[in-house]
Structure formats: structure tokens, C-alpha cells
Enzyme design. Structure first.
Site, PDB file in Angstrom:
ATOM      1  CG  ASP A 187      -2.173   0.467   1.150  1.00  0.00           C
ATOM      2  OD1 ASP A 187      -3.074  -0.356   1.070  1.00  0.00           O
ATOM      3  OD2 ASP A 187      -2.328   1.699   1.102  1.00  0.00           O
ATOM      4  CD  GLU A 230      -4.626   4.224  -1.119  1.00  0.00           C
ATOM      5  OE1 GLU A 230      -5.547   4.194  -1.959  1.00  0.00           O
ATOM      6  OE2 GLU A 230      -4.785   4.643   0.043  1.00  0.00           O
TER       7      GLU A 230
END
Lengths: 323, 202
Positions: A187, A230
């Protein structure tokens, strides 16, 4: 009107080839369509064997076909899709045609002379060059479409649905061949902050740059995909947890050291990673492996980001303590 | 929708038996070996019922579907489909007398299908005092579960299906396929008329 006179002019001007052979493969007739493309007047080759006049004929195959027409008194066919052409002839689109020779559909029909009762074989040749070109274009477009369907528009990595398909098939493969398989989920840290500081264009820029940077750090056999906004995933076939952990640590360090230049400003981004190895007994499906990597990623986040964590069974307890 | 009467069905079955005998004789001479064709088991079904009937038979198997159109006088027309459920057509090369290297599986499948279809239908048409013309055979793409969908799409265009199970035995080698003759309602009327004419003569 007596229609008999029509036969010859139409036969000559027909936009298909007509070739008539005797049962011993001698040429009895061909029409203008073939004569002009072959460049040999019919009178010169009448009664000669078709195999002497047309070079490169697949002799054994064609004889078998022609014999079947006579023996069974039934038509037989040849399609360009299986055999590009029977008679090697040029086509009339030398510039835009693509292929060198005329693609052909060929019907071979039994004919019986009305007076003598003699049997002949008629080969009807249809030019399928155009169709074959369209077919080829269609195939290319389908391939391009399929490719586009697998990629994420922004980062050009595999999109979630295709990446999940890959994961599923890799899990099955690893189980079948008793090979290790590991998974890294990561992430981008503080992505919301990046968007606030540099605008959405800046955020997108970071995603695109990191995607290609991380891709360059991987082996060809690893599959990097964009899992969510993301969030990304890497499938590492034939890799144990310790090997995957080394990869994860290296990616983490190199990303943190990597400077991104956006609008004359240097952006430093970090990522948090979670690593898990497939446990063929406990992980029934790809989803179970994903969940383990996700727990490890969550621990990395909770413990201060910019780090990598390997999945362990006691991680759930660690999470509870942090909470 | 009109289906065949029991008399018509009996007559058709009888004509098919004779046609199959003639076809196997021709095949045997062409292939230069003994060809044994069993008496075909024939079934007249609504085309819309056909996919369900074949679903089980071809479930979980790699099936090949070859289609060939035919047309005759007085509105007789239809589509003959041959269904095979083996994964490789390589064995067919021996029957057809080809070298394995010179022909593709698709070509062997269309070739054997065309031979089976045209010899059988030519004989059947001759029994009915008629002749038929044929389109080139085509292999339809029906990998995995697409077969039933494919049949459903075809069935929606035709009214009646004559489902004929044919078993071929060529000396040392046996194979089995299903032949399905799909014909539209108008062609069915023509067929019924032809059968009635034959029945009247008896």
C-alpha cells in the site's frame, strides 16, 4: 429466349475459377479466371496432367480428394482456413492484399458428360483473400482488446480482475506441483496526504512512477497488479516466504530511496508491505492467501509504515495489542 | 407445429436404413476396407428440445461440431450437423488415407463429416426421388460448455430436428458420432409430402 448461349460467356466472366479434370487428373477445361491468373492459354495444356501444369500442388492430398469425388459421387470441399490455397495463383490486390497468393475456398464436384457418360471433376475456386484479411484484422483487434481488458488504465499494470485470475491459477498450479508460492500486498503510505500536497495529478503521477519502478525490480515470472486505489499485489511463483520477504524488504528500501520529480518538486513516497506464503493445507482458495497477506500488511501499517511484515499465526494477537 | 405421423416416421426410418446401407457400401469401396454402419437410431424431436437431450451426452467432453447446409427442390433444405466427442482427430487420418503430417485435425473432421453427410443424404434424396446440393462443411467453435449454447442458437432457427445416432466400425477401428439433421417447417412439409407419396404406392 434460348438460354444456352449464356453458359459460355458467363462461365468465362465468372469471378470464380472453374477447372475441369478427367478422372486421371488431365486438364479438360479452365475458364478465363484461371487462364489469366495462370498466364497459360488453355490450348497449350489441355489433356496435360494438372500436377504438371500447376506447381506445388499437394499431390497425395489432392488425389485422395479427387478420388473421393469420383468414388462417392459426392462433392468435397477445401477451406482457406485449413489450407490457404489449392491452386497457387496470384490475387488482384498485390498492394493491399497482405498475403502472397490468393486464399481459396474450393468445391470439388462430380460431373457426368450427358452423352458419353464419362465422369469429370469440377473444381470451383472462390477467392477468399478479402475474407482472410478481415479475419486476420479481427484476430489482431481481438487480441488488442483482450490485452486492454487485462490492464489498469492508469498504471498499465494488470487490473484487479485479471490479477485475481492469475492468482487463482497460480494457487492451483502450486498445489498441483507441490511448489511454493508467495504473495506480497503493498500500500502506498499516506496517499491522501500526497493528493492534498501535490493535487490528484501528483497522486496519479506517483502511482504511475512507482508501478513502473517496482515492475523493474521484479523477475519476469512475477505478476504485479493494481489491486485497489493505492493497493498493489505481487504474485511470486516458486518462491518461499523467506525469498518473498527478501524481495519485499528490497522493494521497501529502494522505493524509500527513490526520488520522484513532479513539477520541479521532489516527492518521496514510502510503501508498507505484507508477505504471505501459500499453505496448501490451510489455504483452500486464493482468497485465504490474500487474507493472510492483508493481515501482514495491516500490521506493517500499524507499526509505523515503510516496512514489511511476514504473516505469522500470532499476528492477529499483535493487532489486538496495538488496538 | 406438425410432427411426423407414426406412418411417416416408420417410412423415414426405413428409407434411412436403406440409405445407410448404400452409404456404407460406397464408403467401403472408397476406403477399400470393410465398413460396418449400424442401423441408425432415429428420433424426430422439436429443435428446441434437442440441446437438452445432447447436453448430458456431451457434457464434460471435448466435442467437435461440424455443420454443412443442404438444399434441394420444392423447399427442401436444412443443416446437417455431426457431433464427435473425442479430443483428437488424428485417428481419422488412417481411415481417410492421409499422412498425419499433411492435414490438420480440422481438415480431417470436415472431410470425414462431408463424406458421411453427403453419401448418406445423397442416398436418402435418391430414395425420395430427388437430389441435393451442399455448402462447404464448417467446424463450429464449441469449446467446453459452448456446445449447448451453440445448439440452442442453431435450434432457434429450425423447427424440427432429426437426431440420428450413427456408429461406424471400420475393420480395426470404431468411432461414433451423432448426426443431427435440422430442418425448417416448410422443408418438413415437403418431406411429409414425399413420404406420403411413397406410402401411397404401398
Amino acid at each position: 429466349m434460348d438460354a444456352h448461349w449464356l453458359a459460355m460467356p458467363i462461365l468465362q466472366q465468372l469471378n470464380s475459377g472453374v477447372l475441369v479434370l478427367s478422372t486421371d487428373y488431365g486438364i479438360s477445361f479452365y475458364n478465363q479466371f484461371i487462364e489469366r491468373r495462370l498466364g497459360v492459354p488453355l490450348a497449350e495444356v489441355r489433356h496435360k496432367s494438372v500436377f504438371d501444369v500447376f506447381t506445388d500442388l499437394p499431390e497425395a492430398w489432392l488425389k485422395r480428394k479427387l478420388d473421393s469425388v469420383v468414388a462417392l459421387n459426392a462433392p468435397t470441399f477445401s477451406s482457406w482456413e485449413q489450407r490457404p490455397y489449392v491452386l497457387k495463383l496470384p490475387h488482384l490486390r498485390p498492394v493491399s492484399g497482405g498475403s502472397d497468393y490468393m486464399m481459396q475456398n474450393c468445391s470439388m464436384l462430380p460431373l457426368v458428360h450427358p452423352h458419353t457418360g464419362e465422369t469429370f471433376i469440377c473444381l470451383l475456386i472462390e477467392d477468399a483473400t478479402d475474407v482472410s484479411i478481415y479475419q486476420l484484422e479481427l484476430q489482431r483487434n481481438m487480441q488488442a482488446l483482450q490485452q486492454a481488458n487485462r490492464l489498469d488504465g492508469l498504471t498499465k499494470l494488470y487490473n484487479r480482475s485479471y490479477w485475481e485470475q492469475l492468482l487463482q491459477s497460480e494457487v492451483l498450479r502450486a498445489k498441483r506441483y507441490h511448489q511454493p508460492l508467495s504473495l506480497i500486498l503493498f500500500d502506498l503510505d499516506k496517499f491522501k496526504q500526497l493528493n492534498d500536497d501535490y493535487g490528484h495529478l501528483g497522486g496519479d503521477f506517483v502511482l504511475i512512477e512507482l508501478a513502473s519502478f517496482i515492475q523493474s525490480l521484479l523477475r519476469e515470472s512475477d505478476f504485479l497488479g493494481r489491486y485497489g486505489g493505492e493497493e498493489f499485489g505481487i504474485i511470486l511463483p516458486n518462491t518461499s516466504q523467506s525469498g518473498a520477504n527478501e524481495v519485499a524488504e528490497r522493494i521497501c528500501r529502494q522505493v524509500a530511496a527513490h526520488q520522484l520529480l513532479f513539477n520541479q518538486r521532489i516527492i518521496r513516497a514510502t510503501i508498507s508491505l505484507g508477505v504471505a506464503e501459500l499453505n496448501p493445507h490451510r489455504h483452500q482458495e486464493a482468497h485465504d492467501l490474500l487474507q493472510c497477506a492483508d493481515v501482514a500488511l495491516y500490521v506493517s501499517k500499524r507499526q509505523g509504515r515503510n516496512r514489511s511484515t511476514c504473516y505469522r499465526d500470532d499476528l492477529q494477537k499483535v493487532l489486538q495489542k496495538v488496538n | 407445429m406438425t410432427m411426423l405421423t407414426p406412418d411417416q416416421q416408420d417410412a423415414l426410418q426405413e428409407l434411412m436404413n436403406v440409405s445407410m446401407g448404400l452409404a456404407s457400401d460406397q464408403l467401403a469401396r472408397f476406403l477399400d476396407t470393410l465398413v460396418h454402419l449400424q442401423v441408425p437410431a432415429m428420433q424426430v424431436v422439436r429443435a428446441s428440445d434437442m440441446p437438452a437431450q445432447l447436453r448430458e451426452l456431451y457434457a464434460d467432453k471435448e466435442a467437435h461440431l461440424i455443420s454443412q447446409g443442404f438444399i434441394g427442390p420444392a423447399g427442401m433444405q436444412g443443416e446437417a450437423m455431426l457431433l464427435y466427442n473425442f479430443s483428437s482427430a488424428k485417428q481419422l487420418a488412417a481411415i481417410l488415407g492421409y499422412q498425419q503430417s499433411e492435414v490438420s485435425d480440422a481438415e480431417m473432421l470436415t472431410d470425414i463429416s462431408s463424406i458421411l453427410t453427403t453419401t448418406f443424404l445423397n442416398s436418402l434424396a435418391a430414395q425420395l426421388g430427388s437430389t441435393l446440393s451442399y455448402s462447404a462443411p464448417r467446424q463450429l467453435n464449441c469449446q467446453n460448455n459452448q456446445l449447448v449454447e451453440r445448439l440452442q442458437a442453431l435450434a432457434s432457427r429450425w423447427n424440427v430436428a432429426l437426431q440420428v445416432n450413427i456408429q461406424y466400425q471400420v475393420t480395426d477401428y470404431a468411432f461414433q458420432c451423432d448426426m443431427i439433421l435440422l430442418i425448417p417447417g416448410t422443408a418438413l412439409q415437403t418431406l411429409q409430402q414425399q413420404l406420403d407419396d411413397i406410402l401411397q404406392d404401398y
